[in-house]
Design an enzyme around this catalytic site. Structure first.
Site, short mmCIF file in Angstrom:
data_model
loop_
_atom_site.label_atom_id
_atom_site.label_comp_id
_atom_site.label_asym_id
_atom_site.label_seq_id
_atom_site.Cartn_x
_atom_site.Cartn_y
_atom_site.Cartn_z
CE LYS A 28 -3.28 -2.19 3.18
NZ LYS A 28 -3.79 -2.12 4.54
CD GLU A 80 8.51 -0.97 -2.65
OE1 GLU A 80 7.66 -0.27 -2.09
OE2 GLU A 80 8.86 -2.07 -2.22
CG ASP A 81 6.70 1.82 0.73
OD1 ASP A 81 7.43 0.98 0.18
OD2 ASP A 81 5.98 1.55 1.71
CG ASP A 114 14.59 -2.06 5.77
OD1 ASP A 114 15.71 -1.63 6.07
OD2 ASP A 114 13.87 -2.67 6.59
CE LYS A 172 14.03 2.25 7.54
NZ LYS A 172 13.42 1.24 8.42
NE ARG A 212 -0.97 2.04 4.93
CZ ARG A 212 0.07 1.25 4.66
NH1 ARG A 212 1.12 1.75 4.06
NH2 ARG A 212 0.06 -0.02 4.97
#
Ligand code: IMP
Ligand code: MG
Length: 178
Positions: free
Chosen positions: A43, A99-100, A103, A131, A165
């Site tokens: 999401k 993509e958000d 990681d 990150k 969010r």
């Protein structure tokens, strides 16, 4: 449930300015490439994709995909499973995965390989946050908005256990909020 507002890491104004800049860069890179398919990873990418796509000046189509990470107890194994696929064939098309956050890199690595196996004209990646010190697999991020540290980021699509969010900024969740 979080008790206080997360500390601001990147302001709404900074995000908007960088998204506009990035959209101009993508529009220029894909000029004369025909229609670009933007594939948002649900999401977390929904707000970023909405803003990015509205600032593009090239022909584009929006698709969504959803994945889930396998967990053994609280330990992420790195294995990724597809839970929602795109509706259209991407064969011969130019694809940009949106993509958000990257990681460990496992999710994006899986998506790149999976989409490349369908013979698109090209696959590139665009991520809101990375990150950079958490990488476990080497994935190429072609368009990056911000680098962040190890802290848990929320807002602008990113969540902590489904909270925060819809913040307009990117914040950090403090340990005592969790
Ligand atoms: P990966 O480790 O690169 O596979 O990232 C997996 C997913 O973990 C991301 O797509 C996010 O949904 C989630 N994630 C990792 N770090 C954060 C964070 O700081 N905030 C919110 N979600 C995160
Ligand atoms: Mg994600």
């Amino acid at each position: 449930m979080p008790t206080s507002q997360p500390e601001v890491l990147i302001s709404a104004e900074e995000i908007q300015a960088r998204v506009v800049e990035l959209a101009a860069q993508i529009s220029s890179d894909y000029a004369d490439h025909g229609e670009l398919i933007l594939i948002g990873v649900l999401k977390g990418a929904f707000i970023f994709l909405a803003d990015l796509s509205r600032n593009l000046t090239i022909p584009r189509q929006i698709e969504f995909i959803a994945v889930s990470s396998y967990e053994h107890g609280s330990i992420r194994s790195g294995a990724v499973r597809l839970v929602l696929d795109v509706r259209e064939s991407i064969e011969g098309r130019h694809v940009l995965i949106v993509e958000d956050i990257v990681d460990t890199g496992h999710t994006l690595h899986y998506l790149i390989n999976m989409l490349k196996s369908r013979n698109p004209a090209s696959v590139r990646t665009c991520t809101l946050v990375r990150k950079e010190h958490s990488a476990e697999v080497d994935v190429s991020v072609d368009y990056l908005v911000f680098n962040v540290g190890y802290e848990w980021s929320v807002g602008y699509g990113l969540d902590f256990a489904e909270h925060d969010r819809t913040l307009t900024y990117i914040g950090i969740v403090q340990p005592d909020d969790q």
